[in-house]
Design a protein around this motif. Structure first.
Motif, short mmCIF file in Angstrom:
data_model
loop_
_atom_site.label_atom_id
_atom_site.label_comp_id
_atom_site.label_asym_id
_atom_site.label_seq_id
_atom_site.Cartn_x
_atom_site.Cartn_y
_atom_site.Cartn_z
N THR A 1 23.13 76.35 26.64
CA THR A 1 22.42 77.61 26.76
C THR A 1 21.98 78.18 25.41
O THR A 1 20.82 78.52 25.22
CB THR A 1 23.29 78.66 27.49
OG1 THR A 1 23.81 78.07 28.68
CG2 THR A 1 22.50 79.89 27.84
N TYR A 2 22.92 78.32 24.49
CA TYR A 2 22.62 78.90 23.19
C TYR A 2 22.97 77.93 22.06
O TYR A 2 23.54 78.34 21.05
CB TYR A 2 23.36 80.23 23.02
CG TYR A 2 22.78 81.33 23.85
CD1 TYR A 2 21.74 82.11 23.36
CD2 TYR A 2 23.23 81.58 25.14
CE1 TYR A 2 21.18 83.12 24.12
CE2 TYR A 2 22.67 82.57 25.91
CZ TYR A 2 21.65 83.34 25.40
OH TYR A 2 21.10 84.34 26.16
N PHE B 1 27.85 77.21 27.27
CA PHE B 1 27.18 78.16 26.38
C PHE B 1 26.92 77.54 25.02
O PHE B 1 25.82 77.65 24.48
CB PHE B 1 28.05 79.42 26.24
CG PHE B 1 27.49 80.46 25.31
CD1 PHE B 1 26.54 81.36 25.76
CD2 PHE B 1 27.91 80.53 23.99
CE1 PHE B 1 26.03 82.33 24.92
CE2 PHE B 1 27.40 81.48 23.13
CZ PHE B 1 26.45 82.38 23.59
#
Length: 192
Positions: free
Chosen positions: A22-23, A18
């Protein structure tokens, strides 16, 4: 306990993906600073400093029993209050210095990130290592410690839910830490 440790390790992998993939834009710094050292110099320094810290840590751990016997302070208090303060001194200085530069997201990331790493990476690793080496390392914590953990999570969540911090929230966090320290100072350690 092995299943719980594996699930926590999997959660750590999810958190890592994450933050890195992803982010990643959520964790990006607007004013990127250029590295002042080449990568190999940084890695060599990291390896050398890690080796020195590991050696010093060995001396520190070996001296805890004698210190506890001579002062009467419990090993729980030393392990949960004193060692984290001393061991994370650089982390605390980093969080304070970036907070003074008005980079509160980074300061909170530094402060809370280590707690997440301990909960999702280190503790499950210890359980799995204990299982592999046939040592009794479990996630079976005393009720007192579980209650303190839940109370701490609730108080930190309340403080983080407010987009603007104030001195009262800081005072609440410091009071919580002092209350936890007092609880472990007077705790009767029972082996189970």
């Amino acid at each position: 306990m092995i299943g719980s440790a594996l699930i926590l390790r999997l959660m750590y992998v999810h958190l890592f993906i994450f933050q890195i993939k992803t982010y990643a834009f959520l964790f990006a710094d607007e004013d990127e600073e250029m590295a002042s050292l080449p990568f190999w110099v940084s890695m060599a320094g990291l390896v050398i400093v890690t080796g020195v810290i590991a050696l010093i840590s060995r001396f520190l751990v070996d001296s805890i029993d004698g210190f506890c016997e001579s002062t009467g302070v419990s090993k729980t208090f030393i392990g949960l209050i004193i060692l984290p303060i001393v061991g994370n001194a650089v982390e605390h200085i980093t969080a304070i210095s970036v907070a003074m530069k008005d980079k509160m997201d980074l300061a909170m990331g530094v402060a809370i990130g280590s707690c997440v790493q301990i909960a999702l990476f280190v503790i499950p690793l210890i359980v799995l290592t204990g299982w592999a080496t046939d040592k009794n390392m479990t996630l079976n914590f005393p009720h007192f410690e579980i209650i303190l953990l839940i109370m701490s999570v609730i108080i930190v969540s309340i403080c983080l839910s407010n987009p603007k911090g104030n001195w009262l929230e800081g005072s609440l966090l410091m009071t919580t830490y002092c209350m936890i320290a007092m609880g472990f100072w007077y705790e009767k350690v029972v082996d189970f």
